[in-house]
Structures are given as structure tokens and as C-alpha cells.
Design a protein around this motif. Structure first.
Motif, PDB file in Angstrom:
ATOM      1  N   THR A  83      27.166 135.818  55.360  1.00 28.55           N
ATOM      2  CA  THR A  83      26.486 134.680  55.996  1.00 28.55           C
ATOM      3  C   THR A  83      27.450 133.923  56.900  1.00 28.55           C
ATOM      4  O   THR A  83      27.096 133.526  58.024  1.00 28.55           O
ATOM      5  CB  THR A  83      25.925 133.741  54.912  1.00 28.55           C
ATOM      6  OG1 THR A  83      25.022 134.495  54.102  1.00 28.55           O
ATOM      7  CG2 THR A  83      25.200 132.560  55.513  1.00 28.55           C
ATOM      8  N   ALA A 140      27.687 129.954  50.650  1.00 30.47           N
ATOM      9  CA  ALA A 140      27.374 130.861  51.758  1.00 30.47           C
ATOM     10  C   ALA A 140      28.287 132.084  51.578  1.00 30.47           C
ATOM     11  O   ALA A 140      29.501 131.943  51.423  1.00 30.47           O
ATOM     12  CB  ALA A 140      27.606 130.196  53.102  1.00 30.47           C
ATOM     13  N   SER A 141      27.710 133.253  51.573  1.00 33.15           N
ATOM     14  CA  SER A 141      28.479 134.486  51.325  1.00 33.15           C
ATOM     15  C   SER A 141      29.354 134.804  52.536  1.00 33.15           C
ATOM     16  O   SER A 141      29.124 134.271  53.628  1.00 33.15           O
ATOM     17  CB  SER A 141      27.524 135.647  51.080  1.00 33.15           C
ATOM     18  OG  SER A 141      26.875 135.960  52.302  1.00 33.15           O
ATOM     19  N   THR A 178      15.056 132.755  52.842  1.00 32.46           N
ATOM     20  CA  THR A 178      16.158 133.727  52.774  1.00 32.46           C
ATOM     21  C   THR A 178      17.159 133.445  53.883  1.00 32.46           C
ATOM     22  O   THR A 178      16.863 132.720  54.836  1.00 32.46           O
ATOM     23  CB  THR A 178      15.629 135.165  52.974  1.00 32.46           C
ATOM     24  OG1 THR A 178      15.098 135.243  54.320  1.00 32.46           O
ATOM     25  CG2 THR A 178      14.526 135.522  51.974  1.00 32.46           C
ATOM     26  N   ILE A 179      18.331 134.059  53.763  1.00 36.01           N
ATOM     27  CA  ILE A 179      19.347 133.891  54.805  1.00 36.01           C
ATOM     28  C   ILE A 179      18.871 134.467  56.147  1.00 36.01           C
ATOM     29  O   ILE A 179      19.041 133.801  57.181  1.00 36.01           O
ATOM     30  CB  ILE A 179      20.690 134.504  54.356  1.00 36.01           C
ATOM     31  CG1 ILE A 179      21.319 133.658  53.233  1.00 36.01           C
ATOM     32  CG2 ILE A 179      21.649 134.669  55.530  1.00 36.01           C
ATOM     33  CD1 ILE A 179      21.863 132.310  53.648  1.00 36.01           C
ATOM     34  N   GLU A 201      22.758 129.799  50.251  1.00 30.92           N
ATOM     35  CA  GLU A 201      22.449 131.020  49.507  1.00 30.92           C
ATOM     36  C   GLU A 201      21.422 130.782  48.396  1.00 30.92           C
ATOM     37  O   GLU A 201      21.571 131.258  47.284  1.00 30.92           O
ATOM     38  CB  GLU A 201      23.768 131.578  48.921  1.00 30.92           C
ATOM     39  CG  GLU A 201      23.994 133.057  49.135  1.00 30.92           C
ATOM     40  CD  GLU A 201      24.145 133.492  50.605  1.00 30.92           C
ATOM     41  OE1 GLU A 201      23.471 134.469  50.948  1.00 30.92           O
ATOM     42  OE2 GLU A 201      24.916 132.875  51.377  1.00 30.92           O
TER      43      GLU A 201
END
Lengths: 454, 454
Positions: free
Chosen positions: A213, A209-210, A176-177, A168
Motif C-alpha cells: 500500500t 498500511a502494508s 478495500t485498499i 488496512e
């Protein structure tokens, strides 16, 4: 191969096979933990055709190529279950610092400025040399520009489970992701049918990592039937941060998001709770224990005694050389045994056989690849290592398994075979130009030094 | 040597000396921790004549013999501050057991049946090979038949501080304490003027040597100006036993008996209290930290952070190979650094430079021999080691001290010099017949095996 099959085969003429490794004590790490004195291994089409005494193997097979173990030990190739190979180029750039200072003042800036596709290729080549020379045949990698890692892995003739990173913040290969996901998908497509490279998706961790994600990683892994590699419960900070943000442990967070199943490999696992371990075990998730890195960074005490007792899928890894500072799995075995005894206060914990298993079949199980690698058994891929007993240090020898864990060093490795191919013979790596690889690493050092001077 | 002296010497013609080691980075471990790039060391009459850049040394000295460091690292020889060398013949005979079971079922019976003068000579020769090949130049030994240890030590060309054991049960070389004292006195007389062997008295510990024995050891050591070697606070059992018997800690017991002064070296020091440490520091007593043995036997956590902070005379030892299972001081350095960080929870503890010092000058200080060995400085005995950088693992190199502790292995040692004499050149040990020594060790294994089968 059953005894019956052996006899049937023996009744026919000796069959030509690609390779026979002979004149060694074979430590199989098979289900019965068989050790074969005066043993041999026959290899054909990249697979193990037979394991037995020399007499048994000679009666059935004739090797087009023969590898002489010279009275040494033949063992399954080591599985380095967690590393960041290209970071060998940062080994020793900064030591003896608190984790956050080390990362933020040295490692992240050094990566930001230096890590390019060419840097990763050069670093992975150097790492491959080092791994081959110390008996690793499979490595599990999480880094950037994973295409170059895969190319260097193939060039070296190593087996790799290689994870394209999702993190992230702007990474060297993807800002970007969505970019990182696109890179990962191209990577999975390109390498999906390779005999040596197993492409994987590598979301960094539950704190970098969200949830979105992580779910995207799961979807991608499902679509391409790929493993997921992730850092899991490495530090107490991580534990606290994830609990604060989501009200759950990192493992519970992954479970909640539907990420966990066989083929997921979590690195470190230091701060796992008993309930986390039950979740992971039930799901078939593997853990890569990295004792040297954990000690050097003072990350905490992994519950190795418990994970062994619970029968978890437990492998062993070096972590990146920036925190180790090398990729020597023999040293990692020694440290794993010693650390588990020390922290449990019980010298019977992590006996030599359990630690050897951790570094071979355990790593295979942690990856969900135990049907293919991790032991010397007919039908498995022919990944094996011959350890020489030339050094006086290896004498006398009472028990080869004890010696492999407590006395043998990377430098004792004499020959290395991956997928049936001899990639090191008599300590000459046959797949890479050693001098050129080292010279390039030295040039990169000057660049890294200059970048850190700013 | 001051700059002025250098210049005066340089003004005269280049002086012939026995040996010049050149073409290396010299890690001196001197008071300013100087590291000399493109350095050289001149050696004459067994002593270091000069340390400087190649240009500086060449201007003053011409070596009758030249040793090429080939771009590697020149460092002080390692001081193994605690071992039982001949026990290499028992390495791996039994592992992964609780201390008392290990000792009473395996080690003591194996010793009782097998340990003779010839066994000790054979074992010490094997240990010497192993130590030379991994960069040790001085070893501190406590065992039986110490005359044979001394003979093998001299034959190998190693420096040894060798302690004749006093133990409160019938030992292989002496059935009673009076016999053992008589043996020790003959030993001190025989070796008192040897350039390589420093004879010492070695009462086993405060639990296996009575107050009378300890006092007799002190008297003998005083008479012959000899060091005293002793196990000190290795286990919690020892601590409890001594407290129960004498109402004191082992250190207090030694203080009470008037044993403590400079030249006393205590092995392990795991359970030392803050007050014990203050007593030992004040008296100038040394401690030999043995992290690998301590971990393998789950003996506890030595207060390394505290001992370093307090400036104690702290050396590093492997202990015997029965509990290690080898005599590799490079591995011991790595483990010392990692373990101190792990147990203190602070990665800044035991930085590379402190650990390198522990294994060299620290060992010398622990022995009270820091005026003679432990660093590369003019006037000191010429005990040095050249570490080659051939392995890809040692590249890139940012900091030689970091690499010596965290990356270099025993097998990287290329040349070894003790008392100015080259005893290993290009990994060929010049003083012992390697094949014959290993063959004899293998024969002894069969004897040990048979003895344990009973």
C-alpha cells in the motif's frame, strides 16, 4: 521586493491593488523576522504585493478594498499541519481513557456507524468555522470522503492540503485498499489544479498500511506530484509493532520502501530516534508536532528541542478534535512552548519566535510549500490574520511575538484573509452560514449519541 | 435544601429574591456532582437560595433581577488559588529565560524601580478586568501594597484572599521585616470584616522568610484568624537551600515551627515528598498547583496524580502574569489536565471532573473556605459564572464538564456574579472603567520600558 524596486514603483503613481491591510503591527516571519510598526500589507491577485510601513505601502498602492487592523497585529495565517477536521463532531464524546479503549470502544464504532459523505461535509464545515475563527488559514487533513472535505474547504475559502486515506481495514469510504487507491486517484485528478486545495495521498501509518500500500501511495503521489501524509512514530506500541514486524523503525521502513522525500509529512514524530531524524532531515521530510493531543492521550514526549536544534522541517498541528478537543492553533502554540520547556527542563528552549515560526513558516516548510505560504513576503499567497488587542489581557504589550504565543487566543482574531480574499471580517465569517452549520452539527450529535448507546 | 423543604416553600407564594439566573445547564460541583439541564439558580442577600430546574426554582422564587444564561452553562466562579495580580504590568517583559536570570535581570529590577502603591492599584485593576472577563470570582494574591490590591479588588467586586508580603529583603512597601509586620497588622485590622476581602499574611517562603519571621506571621494570623499564604517547594534550588540551611524540607521546616494548620495555602508544591504530603494533608494545608507557570519556568513536575489520589486540598492557580503570561483559569484547567496525563503517562489521570473541581471547590478547600464558596449549593455565597455556547467550537456538546475543561475559553464567559452582584453582563464589566484601566496600563508600560533600559 528590494528597496530599489520599492523606489522605482514609488516613482510611478499609486497602483490600484485588490486589498490593503493597514493600521497594524506586521509580524512578517520573514528571513530577518522583521516586525513593522505602523505597518501595512498590499495584496493583489491573491498574492502579497508589498509589506512595509503604512507610509511606504500608501506611496505605492491604493487598495480597492481596505481592511483596518485597528492597531492590532497582522501575521501570517496559521498552518494546522495535522488534523482530522470532521472529527469535531466527535469532540468530547469520550475523554480521559487509555488510547486503545478510547479508539476501540468509542471512536472506531462511532466512525463505523456515523461517518458518511454528508457527515464529513457537515463536520468539515463546522471545523472550518472554528479554524477561521481562530486564525488558521491552511489545514492539513487526513480523513475519509476527502472529496467532501475539499468541497467544504473551498466553500469556506480555506487552503487545505487534504489527504485521501489508505488504511488496512474497511473504511467508511472504501472497503478495500484497491477501492481506496481508486478513490485517491479520482481525488488527485479532480483537485490537482485547484488554487486552494492541494490533494494528497494519506496512507495511515506503517502499522496500518502494508508495504504494498505504501509503495502504491508513493507511485500515485509521484504520478500526480502530490504530497504524502502519514502518522509517524506516535506511540510506543506503534514503534514496537513495526520493529517486530519489519525489524525496523517506522522511519527506516519508509526509507527502505523509497517513500521519503520532500512533500512527505509525518504526524507526531514522538518516538523518532536520532538516526530517524537524520534520515528525515536529509530527505526533506516534515514533521507535524501535536502537543495537546500527545499530552491528552499520554503518547510520550516529542524531541522538540532536538528537532528545533537540528533545523528539521517542523510544523504544528492540533490533531483531530476528538483528542484535543478543539482546533485552536493559538492554544497549540502556547502548549508547544510550555511542553518543550517542561520536558527539557530548560526555559530557553522553544522561545516565542521559534514557536510562532513552527505554526506558520515551519508548517509551510514541513509541507514543502515554503515558497508559497507561511510568511508575509511579496510574491507569496496572501494568507494573513489580524489579531485585535481589544481584550485588557493583551495590555500592556512589550513584544508582539511574545503576546502572539503566550497571551493571544483564537477569539482575539478579528479578520482572516486567504488567497487575498477576506473570509472573516470583524469576526463575521463571510463564506459559511454559521447558524446553519452549527444547527446541523447539533443534529448530528443526537445521531452519534444514539449510535453509541447500542 | 432538601426535597421536603423545596415542597414546603413551593406551597407558599413565589418569594421575591434579588436575582434568578435561568435558561442554562447548571454544573453545580456539589457533593453528588449534579448537573441540572434547563436549570436555574436563585440568589438572595449575596447567597444562593436555591439550585434546581427552572420549573422548581420558578415555583418558589421570583427574581427582582433576571440573568439569562441563553442556553449556556452556569458554573461556580473560578478560584485562582495563586497569583501576583499587579504583575500583569510586567507580562511579556522578559520570556524564555532561566529562572535566576529572569528574576535578577528583569523582574526584581523592574519591581524595585516601578512598584509603588499607584502601580499596584493600576496593575490590580487591569488584572481584575482580565480575571472577571475569564470567569474568576476569587483570587488569592501575594504582593506588595496589599491595601491597594484590596481596594482594587473591592472596586472590581471580586472576592480576594489577599496576603501582605513578608520577605527577607527590602520590599517596595516595607524596608524591613518589622515594618512589613506592622503593615500586615494594619492590613488585617482594616479588612478583617469585609464581605469580599479576606486579609492574609504572606511570608514569601521558607528560604526568603526566616524562622522568626515565619513565627511572627503565625502569631499575627492567629491573632486575626487569618490565612497564611506561602510559596512551598517550587524549585529544586529552594529544596536544596532549605535542606542545607535547616536540615529539613520546606514542609518539615514549617511543621517544626508550628506554622501548619487549616488556612495555610502553599503555592506550587512541585518538590513535595510523600512524607511532606502526609504532613500537609494531616494538617489540612492546601496546595495551589500552577501548571502553566511551572512549565514556562521549567520548575519541575508537581505530583498531581498523587495529590488527587491522596485527597489533598488541591487548588489551581495561574501564578503572576510575568510567568504565564495571563490570568486565564480556563487555560489553566486545560493545562492541568494535559500535564498530569503527560507526566504520569496515564490519560485517565486528572479527568475533566477532577480538574473542574480543582479550579472551583478544590481552591475553596485549599483555602479552608469550602463552607462559603466553590460550588453552587444553597447557603453558599453566590459566586457564579455563565459560559456561553455561541462559538461553533463549543458544538456539538456531549458533556458540559468535558467542554468546560477541554474546549471553553475565558472569552466564552458571558456573565459573572460575585456575592450575588452581577459584575459582568454580556461581556461588559460593570464595576470598572475598562478603557481608563487599559489606557493607564499602557502608560505604565512606557515607564517600565524606560526603567529596564538603564
Amino acid at each position: 521586493m528590494s528597496l530599489l524596486t520599492l523606489l522605482v514603483v514609488a516613482a510611478t503613481a499609486a497602483q490600484p491593488v485588490d486589498l490593503v491591510v493597514r493600521n497594524g503591527t506586521v509580524v512578517t516571519v520573514d528571513a530577518s523576522r522583521r516586525v513593522v510598526a505602523h505597518g501595512a500589507v498590499a495584496v493583489d491577485g491573491g498574492r502579497i504585493a508589498a509589506v512595509g510601513t503604512e507610509a511606504e505601502v500608501d506611496a505605492q498602492f491604493r487598495g480597492k478594498e481596505v481592511l483596518d487592523a485597528a492597531g492590532g497585529i497582522v501575521m501570517p495565517g496559521l498552518v494546522n499541519a495535522h488534523t482530522h477536521a470532521a472529527m469535531v463532531l466527535f469532540r468530547g464524546v469520550a475523554d480521559d481513557l487509555k488510547l486503545m479503549e478510547w479508539l476501540q470502544k468509542y471512536i472506531f464504532p462511532a466512525e463505523k456507524i456515523n461517518v458518511t459523505a454528508e457527515f464529513v461535509r457537515a463536520g468539515t464545515r463546522l471545523a472550518a468555522l472554528e479554524m477561521i475563527r481562530s486564525g488558521t488559514t491552511t489545514f492539513v487533513d487526513m480523513y475519509y470522503f476527502e472529496d467532501q472535505v475539499a468541497e467544504a474547504c473551498k466553500e469556506a475559502g480555506l487552503r487545505g492540503v487534504l489527504g485521501s486515506s489508505l488504511i488496512e481495514f474497511p473504511a467508511p469510504d472504501s472497503k478495500t485498499i484497491p477501492e481506496a487507491l481508486a478513490y485517491a486517484e479520482r481525488f488527485l485528478k479532480r483537485w490537482g489544479n485547484d488554487p486552494l486545495v492541494v490533494p494528497a495521498v494519506a496512507p495511515h501509518s506503517t502499522y496500518l498500511a502494508s508495504p504494498e500500500t505504501l509503495k502504491a501511495a508513493r507511485a500515485l503521489a509521484d504520478r500526480y506530484r502530490a504530497p504524502i501524509l502519514i502518522h509517524l512514530s506516535e506511540s510506543s506500541d506503534e514503534q514496537a509493532q513495526v520493529r517486530e514486524r519489519y525489524g525496523r523503525t517506522p522511519t527506516e521502513q519508509l526509507q527502505q520502501l523509497g517513500i521519503l522525500r520532500r512533500g512527505v509529512l509525518g504526524a507526531h514524530g514522538i518516538w523518532l530516534t536520532p538516526s530517524d531524524r537524520a534520515i528525515l532531515k536529509e530527505a526533506g521530510v516534515g514533521i507535524a508536532h501535536c502537543p495537546q493531543s500527545n499530552m491528552k492521550l499520554s503518547s510520550g514526549t516529542a524531541p522538540v528541542r532536538e528537532m528545533l536544534a537540528e533545523g528539521m522541517r517542523l510544523g504544528l498541528g492540533t490533531d483531530g478534535a476528538a483528542s484535543n478537543n478543539d482546533l485552536d492553533m493559538f492554544e497549540e502554540m502556547l502548549t508547544a512552548a510550555f511542553l518543550a520547556k517542561h520536558t527539557s527542563g530548560d526555559p530557553t528552549v522553544a522561545p516565542a519566535a521559534a514557536v510562532l515560526e513552527m505554526a506558520t513558516l515551519g508548517g509551510a516548510r514541513a509541507l514543502g510549500m515554503e515558497d508559497r505560504i507561511g510568511s508575509l513576503e511579496p510574491g507569496k499567497r496572501a494568507d494573513l490574520v489580524v489579531v485585535g488587542l481589544d481584550e485588557p489581557r493583551l495590555h500592556p504589550l512589550y513584544d508582539p511575538v511574545s503576546h502572539l504565543v503566550y497571551v493571544a487566543k483564537g477569539a482575539d482574531v478579528r479578520h482572516v484573509v486567504v488567497e487575498g480574499r477576506v473570509i472573516m471580517r470583524d469576526r463575521h465569517v463571510l463564506t459559511l452560514d454559521e447558524k446553519a452549520v452549527v444547527a446541523e452539527a447539533d443534529r448530528r450529535r443526537d445521531q452519534v449519541r444514539r449510535s453509541l448507546a447500542h
